[in-house]
Motif scaffolding. Structure first.
Motif, PDB file in Angstrom:
ATOM      1  N   ALA A 190      39.946  41.391  23.784  1.00  0.00           N
ATOM      2  CA  ALA A 190      39.882  40.709  25.073  1.00  0.00           C
ATOM      3  C   ALA A 190      40.978  41.198  26.013  1.00  0.00           C
ATOM      4  O   ALA A 190      40.744  41.428  27.206  1.00  0.00           O
ATOM      5  N   ALA A 191      42.188  41.368  25.488  1.00  0.00           N
ATOM      6  CA  ALA A 191      43.289  41.859  26.313  1.00  0.00           C
ATOM      7  C   ALA A 191      43.023  43.280  26.797  1.00  0.00           C
ATOM      8  O   ALA A 191      43.334  43.641  27.941  1.00  0.00           O
ATOM      9  N   ALA A 192      42.452  44.107  25.928  1.00  0.00           N
ATOM     10  CA  ALA A 192      42.151  45.483  26.315  1.00  0.00           C
ATOM     11  C   ALA A 192      41.082  45.522  27.409  1.00  0.00           C
ATOM     12  O   ALA A 192      41.183  46.293  28.374  1.00  0.00           O
ATOM     13  N   LEU A 193      40.045  44.701  27.265  1.00  0.00           N
ATOM     14  CA  LEU A 193      39.006  44.653  28.296  1.00  0.00           C
ATOM     15  C   LEU A 193      39.575  44.151  29.622  1.00  0.00           C
ATOM     16  O   LEU A 193      39.214  44.658  30.694  1.00  0.00           O
ATOM     17  N   ALA A 194      40.468  43.177  29.550  1.00  0.00           N
ATOM     18  CA  ALA A 194      41.074  42.666  30.776  1.00  0.00           C
ATOM     19  C   ALA A 194      41.904  43.743  31.470  1.00  0.00           C
ATOM     20  O   ALA A 194      41.914  43.844  32.701  1.00  0.00           O
ATOM     21  N   SER A 195      42.606  44.569  30.686  1.00  0.00           N
ATOM     22  CA  SER A 195      43.427  45.615  31.285  1.00  0.00           C
ATOM     23  C   SER A 195      42.596  46.698  31.952  1.00  0.00           C
ATOM     24  O   SER A 195      43.097  47.439  32.803  1.00  0.00           O
ATOM     25  N   SER A 196      41.329  46.803  31.574  1.00  0.00           N
ATOM     26  CA  SER A 196      40.467  47.835  32.152  1.00  0.00           C
ATOM     27  C   SER A 196      39.813  47.391  33.453  1.00  0.00           C
ATOM     28  O   SER A 196      39.121  48.189  34.093  1.00  0.00           O
ATOM     29  N   LEU A 197      39.991  46.141  33.862  1.00  0.00           N
ATOM     30  CA  LEU A 197      39.348  45.649  35.075  1.00  0.00           C
ATOM     31  C   LEU A 197      39.781  46.426  36.312  1.00  0.00           C
ATOM     32  O   LEU A 197      39.022  46.555  37.275  1.00  0.00           O
ATOM     33  N   ARG A 198      40.994  46.969  36.280  1.00  0.00           N
ATOM     34  CA  ARG A 198      41.481  47.704  37.440  1.00  0.00           C
ATOM     35  C   ARG A 198      40.649  48.963  37.697  1.00  0.00           C
ATOM     36  O   ARG A 198      40.654  49.508  38.810  1.00  0.00           O
ATOM     37  N   LEU A 199      39.942  49.449  36.684  1.00  0.00           N
ATOM     38  CA  LEU A 199      39.109  50.629  36.869  1.00  0.00           C
ATOM     39  C   LEU A 199      37.906  50.347  37.757  1.00  0.00           C
ATOM     40  O   LEU A 199      37.372  51.257  38.396  1.00  0.00           O
ATOM     41  N   PHE A 200      37.464  49.100  37.806  1.00  0.00           N
ATOM     42  CA  PHE A 200      36.249  48.750  38.540  1.00  0.00           C
ATOM     43  C   PHE A 200      36.523  48.400  40.000  1.00  0.00           C
ATOM     44  O   PHE A 200      35.641  48.527  40.830  1.00  0.00           O
ATOM     45  N   GLY A 201      37.734  47.960  40.294  1.00  0.00           N
ATOM     46  CA  GLY A 201      38.045  47.555  41.656  1.00  0.00           C
ATOM     47  C   GLY A 201      37.496  46.177  41.971  1.00  0.00           C
ATOM     48  O   GLY A 201      36.637  45.635  41.265  1.00  0.00           O
ATOM     49  N   ARG A 202      37.980  45.603  43.046  1.00  0.00           N
ATOM     50  CA  ARG A 202      37.577  44.240  43.402  1.00  0.00           C
ATOM     51  C   ARG A 202      36.110  44.161  43.805  1.00  0.00           C
ATOM     52  O   ARG A 202      35.453  43.154  43.559  1.00  0.00           O
ATOM     53  N   ARG A 203      35.605  45.186  44.439  1.00  0.00           N
ATOM     54  CA  ARG A 203      34.218  45.127  44.899  1.00  0.00           C
ATOM     55  C   ARG A 203      33.234  45.083  43.742  1.00  0.00           C
ATOM     56  O   ARG A 203      32.161  44.499  43.868  1.00  0.00           O
ATOM     57  N   ARG A 204      33.580  45.734  42.632  1.00  0.00           N
ATOM     58  CA  ARG A 204      32.662  45.786  41.485  1.00  0.00           C
ATOM     59  C   ARG A 204      32.951  44.699  40.457  1.00  0.00           C
ATOM     60  O   ARG A 204      32.256  44.621  39.446  1.00  0.00           O
ATOM     61  N   LEU A 205      33.963  43.876  40.715  1.00  0.00           N
ATOM     62  CA  LEU A 205      34.306  42.821  39.762  1.00  0.00           C
ATOM     63  C   LEU A 205      33.143  41.863  39.520  1.00  0.00           C
ATOM     64  O   LEU A 205      32.894  41.483  38.374  1.00  0.00           O
ATOM     65  N   PRO A 206      32.389  41.428  40.547  1.00  0.00           N
ATOM     66  CA  PRO A 206      31.241  40.546  40.266  1.00  0.00           C
ATOM     67  C   PRO A 206      30.217  41.183  39.335  1.00  0.00           C
ATOM     68  O   PRO A 206      29.630  40.488  38.497  1.00  0.00           O
ATOM     69  N   LEU A 207      29.994  42.494  39.458  1.00  0.00           N
ATOM     70  CA  LEU A 207      29.059  43.158  38.566  1.00  0.00           C
ATOM     71  C   LEU A 207      29.584  43.168  37.134  1.00  0.00           C
ATOM     72  O   LEU A 207      28.819  42.980  36.181  1.00  0.00           O
ATOM     73  N   PHE A 208      30.882  43.361  36.988  1.00  0.00           N
ATOM     74  CA  PHE A 208      31.487  43.342  35.659  1.00  0.00           C
ATOM     75  C   PHE A 208      31.337  41.961  35.028  1.00  0.00           C
ATOM     76  O   PHE A 208      30.967  41.833  33.854  1.00  0.00           O
ATOM     77  N   VAL A 209      31.616  40.929  35.800  1.00  0.00           N
ATOM     78  CA  VAL A 209      31.497  39.561  35.294  1.00  0.00           C
ATOM     79  C   VAL A 209      30.043  39.250  34.944  1.00  0.00           C
ATOM     80  O   VAL A 209      29.756  38.640  33.903  1.00  0.00           O
ATOM     81  N   ALA A 210      29.123  39.686  35.791  1.00  0.00           N
ATOM     82  CA  ALA A 210      27.704  39.436  35.517  1.00  0.00           C
ATOM     83  C   ALA A 210      27.268  40.128  34.232  1.00  0.00           C
ATOM     84  O   ALA A 210      26.505  39.560  33.436  1.00  0.00           O
TER      85      ALA A 210
END
Length: 222
Positions: A190-210
């Motif tokens: 979970a921590a590793a996946l959270a650290s990778s969120l910066r790769l997606f950027g804020r605009r793609r964060l909703p797609l990642f969450v979905a």
């Protein structure tokens, strides 16, 4: 357990090929931990165990991008060593899985340093002391560098298999608490996946969450 000689040979060759795939030749993404570990599990006749190791390793390694001259842990040979030893251990104990994942992280760092050392050696030996470089000499130097990278990957994989295989054989003598290992694996992923969120950027964060919600829902329905 340490694989038998035939499987050691096959896994070593696989590690060498995946070492080339990382940057030297191909770059078909076969050296990503999920694919590398899955292939190692198939070689050992236990693809399920290889995929389990690969999923955890991919989550931890997701933010590592081997581009340019950046220093990074080498995933391919280390994932082959971790998944090969775990798949051949014949045990599904979480402590063995945890040991394999932790070992891959450390061994990936060793592999990365070996990549750096080989590149430095290539830089020193690629340019002759004097005189122009003809096309035939350039081709030989290129082929030699690729061959050495392949042998380096084989060596890193085999040494990792021997070390981790020996470690897994001795885990029965170590008083681990099984109820600690599963949370440790889950928190690490979970921590590793959270650290990778910066790769997606804020605009793609909703797609990642979905995507995460859809995956969790699929697992719950099954």
């Amino acid at each position: 357990m340490i694989p038998d000689p035939l499987h050691l040979l096959l896994l070593g060759l696989l590690g060498g090929v995946l070492a080339l795939d990382a940057t030297s030749l191909g770059q078909f993404m076969l050296s990503r931990p999920l694919i590398a570990a899955g292939l190692a599990g198939m070689v050992m006749g236990n693809p399920h165990a290889g995929i389990i190791v690969g999923l955890l390793l991919e989550a931890i390694h997701l933010a590592v991008l081997p581009v340019g001259a950046a220093r990074y842990p080498e995933a391919g040979p280390a994932a082959v060593a971790a998944a090969g030893a775990y798949a051949g251990a014949g045990t599904a104990k979480p402590v063995a899985l945890l040991a394999s994942v932790v070992f891959m992280l450390a061994w990936g760092w060793v592999g990365g340093r070996s990549v750096e050392a080989l590149r430095r050696w290539n830089a020193r030996s690629a340019v002759p002391a004097e005189g122009p470089v003809d096309l035939g000499t350039l081709e030989r130097l290129h082929a030699r560098a690729i061959g050495l990278d392949f042998l380096r990957g084989v060596a890193v994989t085999l040494l990792g298999l021997l070390i981790l295989g020996t470690l897994l054989e001795t885990l029965g003598w170590i008083p681990f608490r099984e109820q600690w290992t599963r949370p440790a694996l889950a928190v690490s992923a979970a921590a590793a996946l959270a650290s990778s969120l910066r790769l997606f950027g804020r605009r793609r964060l909703p797609l990642f969450v979905a995507g995460g919600v859809a995956g969790a829902l699929l697992l719950w329905l099954r």
